[in-house]
Design an enzyme around this catalytic site. Structure first.
Site, PDB file in Angstrom:
ATOM      1  N   CYS A  53    -116.238  14.906 116.832  1.00 34.53           N
ATOM      2  CA  CYS A  53    -115.668  16.089 116.184  1.00 34.53           C
ATOM      3  C   CYS A  53    -116.761  16.801 115.400  1.00 34.53           C
ATOM      4  CB  CYS A  53    -114.567  15.617 115.241  1.00 34.53           C
ATOM      5  SG  CYS A  53    -113.884  16.899 114.179  1.00 34.53           S
ATOM      6  N   THR A  55    -116.668  17.400 112.383  1.00 32.35           N
ATOM      7  CA  THR A  55    -116.815  16.597 111.164  1.00 32.35           C
ATOM      8  C   THR A  55    -117.866  15.512 111.357  1.00 32.35           C
ATOM      9  OG1 THR A  55    -114.500  16.980 110.641  1.00 32.35           O
ATOM     10  CG2 THR A  55    -115.540  15.090 109.578  1.00 32.35           C
ATOM     11  N   HIS A  58    -121.290  16.841 110.926  1.00 28.28           N
ATOM     12  CA  HIS A  58    -121.652  16.989 109.511  1.00 28.28           C
ATOM     13  C   HIS A  58    -122.124  15.649 108.951  1.00 28.28           C
ATOM     14  CE1 HIS A  58    -120.230  21.059 109.247  1.00 28.28           C
ATOM     15  NE2 HIS A  58    -119.010  20.741 109.628  1.00 28.28           N
ATOM     16  N   GLU A  79    -111.372  10.583 116.487  1.00 25.30           N
ATOM     17  CA  GLU A  79    -110.730  11.011 117.735  1.00 25.30           C
ATOM     18  C   GLU A  79    -110.918   9.866 118.717  1.00 25.30           C
ATOM     19  OE1 GLU A  79    -112.450  14.737 118.933  1.00 25.30           O
ATOM     20  OE2 GLU A  79    -111.962  15.725 117.046  1.00 25.30           O
ATOM     21  N   CYS A 108    -100.220   7.972 101.910  1.00 24.21           N
ATOM     22  CA  CYS A 108     -99.744   6.886 101.038  1.00 24.21           C
ATOM     23  C   CYS A 108     -98.235   6.704 101.123  1.00 24.21           C
ATOM     24  CB  CYS A 108    -100.172   7.153  99.594  1.00 24.21           C
ATOM     25  SG  CYS A 108     -99.205   8.433  98.754  1.00 24.21           S
ATOM     26  N   CYS A 114     -96.108  13.470 100.038  1.00 23.00           N
ATOM     27  CA  CYS A 114     -95.540  12.574 101.041  1.00 23.00           C
ATOM     28  C   CYS A 114     -94.024  12.495 100.920  1.00 23.00           C
ATOM     29  CB  CYS A 114     -96.102  11.166 100.883  1.00 23.00           C
ATOM     30  SG  CYS A 114     -97.744  10.972 101.579  1.00 23.00           S
ATOM     31  N   CYS A 122    -100.917  14.658 101.899  1.00 27.98           N
ATOM     32  CA  CYS A 122    -100.902  13.534 100.947  1.00 27.98           C
ATOM     33  C   CYS A 122    -102.024  13.670  99.919  1.00 27.98           C
ATOM     34  CB  CYS A 122    -101.058  12.228 101.715  1.00 27.98           C
ATOM     35  SG  CYS A 122    -101.310  10.788 100.655  1.00 27.98           S
ATOM     36  N   ASP A 210    -115.314  35.121 120.188  1.00 23.30           N
ATOM     37  CA  ASP A 210    -116.420  34.209 119.878  1.00 23.30           C
ATOM     38  C   ASP A 210    -117.722  34.967 120.185  1.00 23.30           C
ATOM     39  OD1 ASP A 210    -116.319  30.713 119.801  1.00 23.30           O
ATOM     40  OD2 ASP A 210    -118.220  31.806 119.804  1.00 23.30           O
ATOM     41  N   LEU A 277    -107.413  27.531 109.999  1.00 25.57           N
ATOM     42  CA  LEU A 277    -107.781  26.140 110.246  1.00 25.57           C
ATOM     43  C   LEU A 277    -109.292  25.922 110.122  1.00 25.57           C
ATOM     44  CD1 LEU A 277    -106.460  23.358 111.280  1.00 25.57           C
ATOM     45  CD2 LEU A 277    -107.711  23.891 113.353  1.00 25.57           C
ATOM     46  N   ILE A 302    -103.770  25.601 107.063  1.00 22.58           N
ATOM     47  CA  ILE A 302    -103.306  24.558 107.985  1.00 22.58           C
ATOM     48  C   ILE A 302    -104.233  23.357 107.886  1.00 22.58           C
ATOM     49  CG2 ILE A 302    -102.767  23.963 110.369  1.00 22.58           C
ATOM     50  CD1 ILE A 302    -100.998  26.184 109.599  1.00 22.58           C
TER      51      ILE A 302
END
Lengths: 360, 360, 360, 360
Positions: A53, A55, A58, A79, A108, A114, A122, A210, A277, A302
């Site tokens: 991903c 992430t 990073h 993923e 949690c 939650c 959460c 894009d 997002l 989101i």
């Protein structure tokens, strides 16, 4: 930022192979780690495929966000898909041998968010591969509450990307879709997934925006009706022209790019929806009066996926054939090609890359 | 910025008294104008009371917004009440002698927004006193579709401020309220109205934030549970302390102030609602990732009033005694005191000022 | 249908006092039972007060519903409060000594309804005191996920009735309330609670309908604006007269009575909301074309409480002073008066009866 | 019940051909009528095609409903398309020559329902061809507010059935659709349209239920995933089998049949949606406790179309190619075949029949 995961470590009993962020610096290492233990309500999954991903990039690169959030040593990866290897004594949802993936926001269950039905928000969330040990390993442990049992007809490479596909489903279906017109800014994998979800959900028209022609090509294969290259096209006039001058009913922001915010709001119909997002790297300037207030816009932050409403609908869209994400999965590689996969992902020349344990 | 409306003009047949923005410069003038004609679906109202809105001050001062929007000569004024003087042949809703006020967003009824049930976001909207002749005059003409017939138990000074009160009702009731906790940033008349509406609608707790002690005093009288002076108090910690550390369920932005955006988002619970009504004077910087996306916030641009859902509910709240806006109407003056009223409003020493034709 | 709970049983170590439905026949018995064991995520509560629900009367009387649902031996009771006596090793929400009550729909967390955010509609629900051992006892065991920790300012007799009060909150707040008009059919405790909740939430007008003058009196004390006795008053004309002929914006059905369905639909505005909580004893005839379709009505089946959204909002309404249910709690008795309480409840001469362990 | 519309009447200046319910008895007559006059906001349409609705058959047959509602002389007909022939002086939406159809619920715009954004539930509604002169004629007059201008790419036979197609769109899209599972009871034209709309909007699975094999065949061509013949199949078990035992997420009732109510509720998932459009001929018995309350169902009475949200989305679905209703339009005939069309429609051997003025 070297990724050095090629040296083959020696496995002993109760140990496993994994990829780790070992220190507060760029790069990842291939390590031997203890196989993680499970509690009474936990499920241990033998990972068979995973994907990388943004992430994770990073984390590899050890940028500002990673520095502030990640506490090494950490096994990244959220993923994934795999097979249940063992379960805690109180688990009833799955049994060893079941094919599964997981909602990676470990919630949690007891905080204000939650308990009001918003576990994806959460306050004590632990994200797999970010706040706790992840899935770039032989085994990963997930609490039963987060496990998603896979239907036999879901192929492995699609199972491995349920997490980002779920982001797209969550974003696209956070408002009405059928018979409406959309603009999707950012054609990375999630943006392309979102184009497909929108079209599957009856969107009458989707513009995809894009600067990367390869990505625009993927968006087209996912069903986009108009492709706009920000480096070449006049985005706002083109969208207005495609919507009888009204603007789109909703704008999905999947890039985090300031230009997308500017063009996106300017392309929006009065009373339209904006679903955010993509993560901007820093604060943005927004003409709130003009773009949000006078326009009567609704802007949705989101995060994650609606647990598990998003998942049921995602599965049903996939199984019904309404949604085919094949075009976005541009590469299926073996685990030993991890470093190559990271390079590919960085290069902008790939859609989604899935790495399989038993790739031929 | 002189307001020179005191000289008494001479009225002849078919003419009326009015206050006008006569030229592209600061100030207003008292003039004699023709009594406006009516079409088959129009209603001519003999104005008996009006109020001065922040918008009117912009017009007086001829600021950047006014320069870009107002085309003199124009009679401003959109907060008013009066008596039907005559009606077009096709009007059935009211008859001469009826007490009325009006929804001041004159909507076309035929555009995409109007035809989808969003007339308050009409693409061809004409706002009374902004885009067409307004109510600072003996007579004002309104299409029947925009007329609101008043219940006999609604007092004149409250009838005169249905427009801004409707803004507050629209903003407050654009999401669930009962048993939830709120922060209202900005305690001008609409902010104070909103505090009252929230409390009437069962808000469990409302923090009111401003820098003007007089305004905070009005918010208190409207039912605010916590008053925070931005020049003295640590706003965010105080709100978190009042919400068990969760943050408020919704934030109403009534000031347009950048600081309110910063503090408001930081005070918001995950999954919370942000309703924006106050008009920032220029673009704002927002940390979208942190404040909107990871928080899962929903940000609503609020414009006008929900036609006429807002009005029915506003009337019912007033008639039932649930909502008492008396404290916010700090001054009731006569029409001849218009200049004084403008000064008072500018000074920040008044809540809402109502000017009555027949003030003793 | 004798209730014989007066004989004082002998307690030994690890045993407790309880009231039991021991056999498939009318009546209840006072027994000595083992103190229930707890699992790792369970909480054992020392009950300090409980109340008797209509459901409990069905169990006492052993009617058709009870026969079909209840499998003796069973300790009934699901409206209660108490103090945490011990907790399983994995519990973090509460600790011994905490004052608590509980959401009595014990949900599985894994079914389609639970996983989509509808645990109150869990397909495997076990209701405390109906499907598993309840609270008419010294101790009751509840899973942590269902425990609700009480704020210190909530009095014991109110804590004991959070379950039915939650029904009322759920029903009333399942749609917009502020500035709207309502009819509540059935003024038993939940109906009266609902009147109070509606008024707290800004309902502009509430008509309360019953045949029992005592109950109508309670509804009046809870804030009902119009009381209608079905044995004396023309219900529909009175409601239409109170709503300018439009009908109410929403009808809350709290009686299960066929007449209430008939009058309720006939009193409803076009586009109105119907919230059904009262349980009809058998199928009902409804003129669907006229009452539902042409009217554009939305009919909501309401079950349980929204977990825990209802609870947070209920608590906030109570603590803010917006909602005062004192008038409905007509009797506070000691546990030894259980039989008398059952008789009182049956007689229709009581609102809610709370039985306290340590009643003076 | 003879329909005698074949005799060719003589047209003079200012007169037109029409089909009329002339007396309170079965049958229709072909007549010469004055061309209807228009007011300042009216549009006169030269009808070029129309279709026959179930409502029209009731009028032909003069059944109980017709007797109670219709006041002859009346020209029926509300499904039509045509060309603007002339417009009143205040009309701006269309000009002579424009192709149009119309929303046939002529709403007052001033009642409680209309003013709250629910004109389809107008308390003073006049339905074209039911409460005022309809479209079985050379010309029909419609107020501008109800006119829908057609896109050039919409074929005439589809334009003629926008009214019933709009019913289907309204019913299907009154809740979330994408990735969910549905049952449609009743496969008349509107039921079949609804199947197509659901599939276009991303429904993962649609069961279609009827007793007429021809109609089931049309539902199949519109995309139904499972066809159930109530005279042969066990409906509820088949639906449960197709939904992993959960039941459908929503049930669309398009038949008015009591058996559909019984089977439909029994096939519904907890928390499911029930959308009622079919008109039962008399009151129905419903087990409200079991089917609505404990199931937590939401039952929607659906009437007309959402003005004009339904229309925009319908047009966009048609133009995008997402929705193809071709299979349901089984016959296109000429106007002179009106009697034959009525017989065909009654016989149950047709889907939708469109009659064109200029049919070859």
């Amino acid at each position: 930022m070297p990724v050095q995961t090629q040296k083959e470590p020696q496995l002993m009993q109760d140990t496993m192979w994994a990829i780790e962020k070992s220190a507060r610096e760029p790069g990842l290492k291939r390590i031997v780690a203890p196989i993680p233990a499970i509690g009474p309500k936990d499920v241990r999954v033998r990972v068979t495929a995973f994907a990388i991903c943004g992430t994770d990039l990073h984390i590899v690169e050890w940028d500002r966000w990673a520095e502030s959030r990640i506490r090494p040593p950490l096994i990244p990866g959220h993923e994934f898909t795999g097979t249940v290897e063992s379960i805690g004594p109180d688990v009833t949802l799955v049994k060893p041998g079941d094919r599964v993936t997981a909602e990676t926001h470990i919630y949690c269950g007891l905080c204000y968010a939650c308990r009001r039905g918003l576990p994806h928000l959460c306050q004590n969330v632990q994200i797999l591969g970010v706040d706790r040990q992840g899935a770039f390993a032989d085994y990963v442990v997930v609490p039963e509450q987060n496990v998603w049992k896979l239907h036999p007809d879901i192929p492995e490479e699609i199972a491995a990307v349920h997490d980002p596909l779920g982001n797209a489903v969550h974003t696209a279906l956070a408002g009405p879709v059928a018979g409406l017109k959309f603009a999707v800014f950012g054609c990375g994998p999630i943006g392309c997934f979102a184009v497909g979800v929108l079209k599957a959900a009856g969107a009458a028209w989707v513009a995809a925006i894009d600067k990367n022609p390869m990505r625009l090509g993927l968006a087209e294969r996912m069903g986009a009706d108009l492709l706009l290259n920000v480096e070449r096209d006049a985005v706002v006039p083109a969208i207005l022209a495609g919507t009888d001058g009204r603007g789109v009913d909703a704008m999905l922001e999947m890039s985090g790019n300031p230009g997308a915010y500017r063009d996106g709001f300017a392309s929006l119909a009065n009373g339209g929806r904006v679903a955010l997002l993509g993560i901007p790297s820093k604060p943005l300037e927004i003409d709130v009066a003009k773009e949000v207030i006078f326009r009567g816009a609704t802007v949705q932050g989101i995060n994650g996926r609606w647990i598990f409403d998003t998942w049921y609908r995602m599965e049903a869209l996939l199984l019904s054939g309404k949604l085919n994400i094949g075009p976005v999965i541009t590469h299926v590689l073996g685990w030993e090609e991890f470093d190559h996969a990271v390079d590919l992902q960085r290069s902008g020349k790939a859609g989604k890359i899935v790495l399989k344990r038993d790739h031929p």
